[in-house]
Design a protein around this motif. Structure first.
Motif, mmCIF file in Angstrom:
data_model
loop_
_atom_site.group_PDB
_atom_site.id
_atom_site.type_symbol
_atom_site.label_atom_id
_atom_site.label_comp_id
_atom_site.label_asym_id
_atom_site.label_seq_id
_atom_site.Cartn_x
_atom_site.Cartn_y
_atom_site.Cartn_z
ATOM 1 N N GLY A 30 22.941 -18.625 -5.722
ATOM 2 C CA GLY A 30 21.731 -18.800 -4.397
ATOM 3 C C GLY A 30 22.407 -19.601 -3.454
ATOM 4 O O GLY A 30 21.887 -19.971 -2.356
ATOM 5 N N GLN A 31 23.644 -20.234 -3.464
ATOM 6 C CA GLN A 31 24.394 -20.786 -2.639
ATOM 7 C C GLN A 31 25.529 -20.073 -1.853
ATOM 8 O O GLN A 31 26.286 -19.675 -2.502
ATOM 9 N N THR A 32 25.106 -19.992 -0.494
ATOM 10 C CA THR A 32 26.422 -19.234 0.158
ATOM 11 C C THR A 32 27.481 -20.381 0.303
ATOM 12 O O THR A 32 27.527 -21.406 0.738
ATOM 13 N N GLN A 33 28.775 -19.846 -0.009
ATOM 14 C CA GLN A 33 30.069 -20.910 -0.097
ATOM 15 C C GLN A 33 31.293 -19.993 0.820
ATOM 16 O O GLN A 33 31.388 -18.705 0.380
ATOM 17 N N THR A 34 32.069 -20.661 1.186
ATOM 18 C CA THR A 34 33.203 -19.756 1.777
ATOM 19 C C THR A 34 34.541 -20.608 1.119
ATOM 20 O O THR A 34 34.616 -21.650 0.846
ATOM 21 N N TRP A 35 35.465 -19.701 0.721
ATOM 22 C CA TRP A 35 36.317 -19.765 -0.227
ATOM 23 C C TRP A 35 37.673 -19.457 0.347
ATOM 24 O O TRP A 35 37.750 -18.186 1.358
ATOM 25 N N GLU A 36 38.838 -19.839 0.366
ATOM 26 C CA GLU A 36 40.208 -19.411 0.999
ATOM 27 C C GLU A 36 41.088 -19.367 -0.411
ATOM 28 O O GLU A 36 41.317 -20.228 -1.302
ATOM 29 N N ARG A 37 41.815 -18.099 -0.252
ATOM 30 C CA ARG A 37 42.565 -17.834 -1.350
ATOM 31 C C ARG A 37 44.195 -17.702 -0.768
ATOM 32 O O ARG A 37 44.259 -16.925 0.274
ATOM 33 N N LEU A 38 45.099 -18.046 -1.637
ATOM 34 C CA LEU A 38 46.687 -17.851 -1.162
ATOM 35 C C LEU A 38 47.204 -17.286 -2.309
ATOM 36 O O LEU A 38 47.244 -17.798 -3.658
ATOM 37 N N LEU A 39 47.919 -16.283 -2.313
ATOM 38 C CA LEU A 39 48.521 -15.344 -3.349
ATOM 39 C C LEU A 39 50.029 -15.437 -3.059
ATOM 40 O O LEU A 39 50.606 -15.071 -2.142
ATOM 41 N N LEU A 40 50.891 -16.149 -4.096
ATOM 42 C CA LEU A 40 52.218 -15.992 -4.006
ATOM 43 C C LEU A 40 52.976 -15.554 -4.833
ATOM 44 O O LEU A 40 52.840 -15.662 -6.221
ATOM 45 N N PRO A 41 53.944 -14.560 -4.519
ATOM 46 C CA PRO A 41 54.927 -13.893 -5.488
ATOM 47 C C PRO A 41 55.881 -14.711 -5.991
ATOM 48 O O PRO A 41 56.597 -15.411 -5.318
ATOM 49 N N PHE A 42 56.334 -14.432 -7.350
ATOM 50 C CA PHE A 42 57.514 -15.080 -8.010
ATOM 51 C C PHE A 42 58.228 -13.816 -8.684
ATOM 52 O O PHE A 42 57.507 -13.072 -9.209
#
Length: 160
Positions: free
Chosen positions: A130-142
Motif C-alpha cells: 500500500g505504500q508507493t516506493q521508488t528503488w534503484e538497482r545496479l547489477l554488476l558482472p564478475f
C-alpha cells in the motif's frame, strides 16, 4: 511469503537499459566506481577475487547471484535490508522459486548481463503493501577465468 515480490513485479515501472550515468543513489554510484577499478589487466572483474571485506559498505543492500553454465541463477548471498524489505531470505534458492512475473523480470536482467558482459541499472516504482516506493538497482558482472559471467552482484537501494 512472496506476496510482496509478486506485487512489486505487477506494478513495476522501470527500464532495464537505464544509462549508468543516471544513477542517483550515492551508494550505487560508489559501488559502480569500485567495480570499474576491479578489472585488472584484462578489464574483467574476477569472481575469484571477491570477498565480503571488499563489499562491506554495500552488503546489507546486496545480493550475490551465482550463475551456472546451464543458465540457472541461485542466490549465494541475500542482504539483511533486502530480506527485511521483501519479507524473505533467498540464500541457496534458485530464482525459479519466485513467482512467475518476478522471475521473468530477473531472468531478462540476468540474461542481459550474461550476454552483454556489462553492468545494467534499473529504477522502478512499485506498491509495497500500500505504500508507493521508488528503488534503484545496479547489477554488476564478475567473471570466471574463461571470461564468462560467473556471479552478478545486485545492489538495491530505496530512493527517498
Amino acid at each position: 511469503m512472496f506476496v510482496t515480490l509478486a506485487v512489486v513485479a505487477r506494478f513495476c515501472i522501470g527500464r532495464a537499459d537505464m544509462d549508468l550515468d543516471q544513477l542517483r543513489h550515492p551508494h550505487l554510484i560508489a559501488l559502480r566506481r569500485w567495480w570499474l577499478g576491479q578489472g585488472g589487466s584484462e578489464g574483467l572483474p574476477s569472481a575469484a577475487d571477491l570477498s565480503p571485506t571488499m563489499l562491506r559498505r554495500w552488503l546489507d543492500n546486496m545480493v550475490v547471484v551465482d550463475l551456472d553454465p546451464a543458465g540457472e541463477a541461485r542466490y549465494a548471498y541475500y542482504g539483511a535490508n533486502l530480506a527485511a524489505a521483501f519479507g524473505t531470505d533467498m540464500v541457496g534458492r534458485s530464482i525459479d522459486q519466485l513467482p512467475e512475473t518476478q522471475r521473468a523480470i530477473l531472468v531478462r536482467e540476468y540474461d542481459t548481463i550474461r550476454r552483454g558482459r556489462a553492468p545494467v541499472a534499473r529504477r522502478y516504482t512499485a506498491d509495497f503493501d500500500g505504500q508507493t516506493q521508488t528503488w534503484e538497482r545496479l547489477l554488476l558482472p564478475f567473471f570466471d577465468g574463461e571470461g564468462a559471467v560467473e556471479k552478478i552482484i545486485v545492489a538495491v537501494y530505496r530512493l527517498e
